[in-house]
Motif scaffolding. Structure first.
Motif, mmCIF file in Angstrom:
data_model
loop_
_atom_site.group_PDB
_atom_site.id
_atom_site.type_symbol
_atom_site.label_atom_id
_atom_site.label_comp_id
_atom_site.label_asym_id
_atom_site.label_seq_id
_atom_site.Cartn_x
_atom_site.Cartn_y
_atom_site.Cartn_z
ATOM 1 N N SER A 90 -13.400 -33.604 -38.463
ATOM 2 C CA SER A 90 -13.382 -32.499 -37.499
ATOM 3 C C SER A 90 -12.156 -31.632 -37.738
ATOM 4 C CB SER A 90 -13.398 -33.021 -36.065
ATOM 5 O OG SER A 90 -12.249 -33.770 -35.798
ATOM 6 N N PHE A 91 -12.261 -30.405 -37.249
ATOM 7 C CA PHE A 91 -11.204 -29.428 -37.450
ATOM 8 C C PHE A 91 -11.146 -28.548 -36.211
ATOM 9 C CE2 PHE A 91 -10.011 -25.100 -38.659
ATOM 10 C CZ PHE A 91 -8.752 -25.341 -39.178
ATOM 11 N N THR A 92 -9.969 -28.282 -35.708
ATOM 12 C CA THR A 92 -9.811 -27.389 -34.561
ATOM 13 C C THR A 92 -9.292 -26.046 -35.054
ATOM 14 O OG1 THR A 92 -9.406 -29.235 -33.071
ATOM 15 C CG2 THR A 92 -8.716 -27.059 -32.319
ATOM 16 N N ALA A 93 -10.138 -25.040 -34.925
ATOM 17 C CA ALA A 93 -9.771 -23.688 -35.351
ATOM 18 C C ALA A 93 -9.101 -22.968 -34.186
ATOM 19 C CB ALA A 93 -11.008 -22.930 -35.795
ATOM 20 N N THR A 94 -7.994 -22.325 -34.465
ATOM 21 C CA THR A 94 -7.295 -21.538 -33.456
ATOM 22 C C THR A 94 -7.243 -20.098 -33.925
ATOM 23 O OG1 THR A 94 -5.134 -21.893 -34.460
ATOM 24 C CG2 THR A 94 -5.868 -23.532 -32.849
ATOM 25 N N SER A 109 -17.099 -30.023 -36.122
ATOM 26 C CA SER A 109 -17.229 -31.392 -36.618
ATOM 27 C C SER A 109 -18.319 -31.463 -37.670
ATOM 28 C CB SER A 109 -17.583 -32.349 -35.475
ATOM 29 O OG SER A 109 -16.562 -32.368 -34.519
ATOM 30 N N PRO A 123 -9.220 -22.349 -28.683
ATOM 31 C CA PRO A 123 -9.513 -23.133 -29.872
ATOM 32 C C PRO A 123 -10.971 -23.610 -29.887
ATOM 33 C CG PRO A 123 -7.580 -24.002 -28.730
ATOM 34 C CD PRO A 123 -8.158 -22.917 -27.890
ATOM 35 N N THR A 124 -11.493 -23.763 -31.066
ATOM 36 C CA THR A 124 -12.848 -24.247 -31.269
ATOM 37 C C THR A 124 -12.801 -25.449 -32.186
ATOM 38 O OG1 THR A 124 -13.740 -22.029 -31.041
ATOM 39 C CG2 THR A 124 -15.125 -23.627 -32.133
ATOM 40 N N THR A 125 -13.430 -26.553 -31.781
ATOM 41 C CA THR A 125 -13.461 -27.736 -32.630
ATOM 42 C C THR A 125 -14.781 -27.794 -33.363
ATOM 43 O OG1 THR A 125 -11.983 -28.946 -31.163
ATOM 44 C CG2 THR A 125 -13.302 -30.250 -32.683
ATOM 45 N N TRP A 169 -11.706 -27.985 -45.205
ATOM 46 C CA TRP A 169 -12.308 -26.975 -44.340
ATOM 47 C C TRP A 169 -11.990 -25.579 -44.867
ATOM 48 C CZ3 TRP A 169 -15.529 -28.139 -40.314
ATOM 49 C CH2 TRP A 169 -15.618 -29.485 -39.992
#
Length: 86
Positions: A39-43, A5, A1-3, A19
């Motif tokens: 912020s958003f966590t992309a998976t 912000s 995962p990538t966060t 987003w």
């Protein structure tokens, strides 16, 4: 995962963050699990790590209906894992 912000702003009452993702940096689509946060966590369910992805955020405030600010685009490239053959 990538966060990811959003910087340069603070969360405010009535402000929402949408987003979005693109694989061509032209057509953007709202992520299905987009949260109205800074912020958003992309998976890997959000993007394909084999291709470069572009992210941006649409910022809206209920005090200014119809007014949308668009963030700078962030480019995410994942380099393939190289196995050490030594």
């Amino acid at each position: 995962p990538t966060t990811l912000s959003l910087s340069g702003t603070t969360s405010a009452t009535g402000t929402t963050y949408e987003w979005q993702i693109s694989t061509d940096n032209i057509s953007f689509f709202t992520l299905s699990n987009s949260q109205p946060t800074l912020s958003f966590t992309a998976t890997t369910t959000d993007w394909n790590p084999a291709v470069t992805s572009y992210y941006r955020v649409l910022v809206r405030n209920s005090a200014s209906p119809g007014c949308v600010a668009t963030s700078t685009i962030a480019e995410i490239t994942v380099n393939p894992f190289l196995k050490n053959f030594s």
